[in-house]
Design a protein around this motif. Structure first.
Motif, mmCIF file in Angstrom:
data_model
loop_
_atom_site.group_PDB
_atom_site.id
_atom_site.type_symbol
_atom_site.label_atom_id
_atom_site.label_comp_id
_atom_site.label_asym_id
_atom_site.label_seq_id
_atom_site.Cartn_x
_atom_site.Cartn_y
_atom_site.Cartn_z
ATOM 1 N N VAL A 1 -60.408 100.955 -35.948
ATOM 2 C CA VAL A 1 -59.335 100.254 -35.248
ATOM 3 C C VAL A 1 -59.078 98.946 -35.986
ATOM 4 O O VAL A 1 -59.989 98.146 -36.176
ATOM 5 C CB VAL A 1 -59.711 99.982 -33.770
ATOM 6 N N LEU A 2 -57.828 98.749 -36.406
ATOM 7 C CA LEU A 2 -57.458 97.503 -37.098
ATOM 8 C C LEU A 2 -57.008 96.425 -36.122
ATOM 9 O O LEU A 2 -57.296 95.255 -36.321
ATOM 10 C CB LEU A 2 -56.334 97.747 -38.113
ATOM 11 N N VAL A 3 -56.250 96.835 -35.101
ATOM 12 C CA VAL A 3 -55.720 95.873 -34.134
ATOM 13 C C VAL A 3 -55.943 96.423 -32.729
ATOM 14 O O VAL A 3 -55.469 97.510 -32.399
ATOM 15 C CB VAL A 3 -54.216 95.607 -34.369
ATOM 16 N N THR A 4 -56.655 95.666 -31.914
ATOM 17 C CA THR A 4 -56.974 96.088 -30.553
ATOM 18 C C THR A 4 -55.787 95.866 -29.614
ATOM 19 O O THR A 4 -54.897 95.053 -29.916
ATOM 20 C CB THR A 4 -58.169 95.291 -30.006
ATOM 21 N N PRO A 5 -55.777 96.538 -28.471
ATOM 22 C CA PRO A 5 -54.717 96.288 -27.486
ATOM 23 C C PRO A 5 -54.657 94.816 -27.061
ATOM 24 O O PRO A 5 -53.569 94.259 -26.884
ATOM 25 C CB PRO A 5 -55.108 97.189 -26.310
ATOM 26 N N ALA A 6 -55.803 94.167 -26.913
ATOM 27 C CA ALA A 6 -55.823 92.748 -26.514
ATOM 28 C C ALA A 6 -55.184 91.868 -27.584
ATOM 29 O O ALA A 6 -54.430 90.935 -27.271
ATOM 30 C CB ALA A 6 -57.260 92.298 -26.236
ATOM 31 N N ALA A 7 -55.470 92.146 -28.845
ATOM 32 C CA ALA A 7 -54.875 91.365 -29.933
ATOM 33 C C ALA A 7 -53.363 91.575 -29.987
ATOM 34 O O ALA A 7 -52.604 90.633 -30.236
ATOM 35 C CB ALA A 7 -55.516 91.743 -31.271
ATOM 36 N N ILE A 8 -52.918 92.799 -29.734
ATOM 37 C CA ILE A 8 -51.481 93.084 -29.705
ATOM 38 C C ILE A 8 -50.821 92.260 -28.604
ATOM 39 O O ILE A 8 -49.797 91.606 -28.829
ATOM 40 C CB ILE A 8 -51.211 94.593 -29.499
ATOM 41 N N LYS A 9 -51.394 92.266 -27.408
ATOM 42 C CA LYS A 9 -50.820 91.517 -26.283
ATOM 43 C C LYS A 9 -50.716 90.023 -26.597
ATOM 44 O O LYS A 9 -49.696 89.394 -26.303
ATOM 45 C CB LYS A 9 -51.651 91.731 -25.012
ATOM 46 N N ARG A 10 -51.779 89.459 -27.176
ATOM 47 C CA ARG A 10 -51.753 88.024 -27.527
ATOM 48 C C ARG A 10 -50.661 87.725 -28.554
ATOM 49 O O ARG A 10 -49.925 86.747 -28.432
ATOM 50 C CB ARG A 10 -53.111 87.579 -28.081
ATOM 51 N N ARG A 11 -50.551 88.593 -29.549
ATOM 52 C CA ARG A 11 -49.566 88.353 -30.613
ATOM 53 C C ARG A 11 -48.144 88.517 -30.105
ATOM 54 O O ARG A 11 -47.243 87.778 -30.513
ATOM 55 C CB ARG A 11 -49.843 89.290 -31.792
ATOM 56 N N LEU A 12 -47.923 89.466 -29.206
ATOM 57 C CA LEU A 12 -46.583 89.647 -28.635
ATOM 58 C C LEU A 12 -46.132 88.396 -27.896
ATOM 59 O O LEU A 12 -44.972 87.976 -28.011
ATOM 60 C CB LEU A 12 -46.573 90.832 -27.668
#
Length: 191
Positions: free
Chosen positions: A19-30
């Motif tokens: 996994v390169l990008v976790t769901p939590a990291a996606i949410k923060r970046r969005l």
């Protein structure tokens, strides 16, 4: 009564090597991207143009964090087929239905790798004389760039690995994974 957190493992996640990008990291970046986009456009209306199918998940979640009035239209481009490599010149399958002349336009794509697709779409839309034209990508794979093109807004820069999930696919599979992961090599063959 407090709710229990339920962990749901996607059935296709076992096809990922990592996994390169976790769901939590996606949410923060969005959230951060949405704030940045809102600040750039001020109170202006924005015509958002996702390149589908790949950008659908990203666009829907990102727009929840953009506080401007939004008009939405899509373009559909054909470039990958059932492969892990882009095939030559991107082909436009479906163009805009909205008039963008004099409008602020934000083109959204899932991944910027060779640069051919996004560059072609931007060149096509410039001919319609928008007031401004910016681009936003979830992933930037700079090492694969064949065309001199950089996005205005970038979610994550990634290495040269074939990734799936969160809208990105292989042969129309894996789009629904909540993370972005590297597809196992043995899964990169059509069954």
């Amino acid at each position: 009564m407090p709710r229990k957190k339920v962990s749901v493992k996607a059935p296709l996640s076992s096809d990922l090597a990592s996994v390169l990008v976790t769901p939590a990291a996606i949410k923060r970046r969005l959230k951060a991207l949405g704030a940045k986009i809102s600040k750039i456009y001020g109170k202006e209306e924005v015509t958002v143009v996702p390149i589908i199918n790949g950008a659908i998940f990203f666009t829907a979640d990102l727009l929840r964090h953009v506080h401007n009035p939004i008009r939405l239209d899509c373009v559909r481009i054909f470039s990958y087929r059932n492969s892990t490599k882009s095939h030559g010149k991107p082909k436009l399958l479906h163009s805009l239905t909205l008039d963008i002349k004099g409008k602020h336009v934000l083109v959204i794509d899932d991944i910027l790798d060779t640069g051919k697709t996004l560059s072609a779409v931007v060149n096509l839309l410039k001919k319609q004389k928008p007031a401004s034209l910016r681009t936003c990508v979830l992933l930037d794979k700079k090492v694969r760039r064949e065309v001199d093109f950089e996005a205005d807004f970038v979610g994550f820069e990634i290495p040269d690995k074939f990734v799936v999930g969160y809208g990105l696919d292989y042969a129309e599979r894996y789009r629904g994974l909540p993370c972005i992961g590297v597809l196992k090599p043995e899964k990169q063959k059509l069954e």
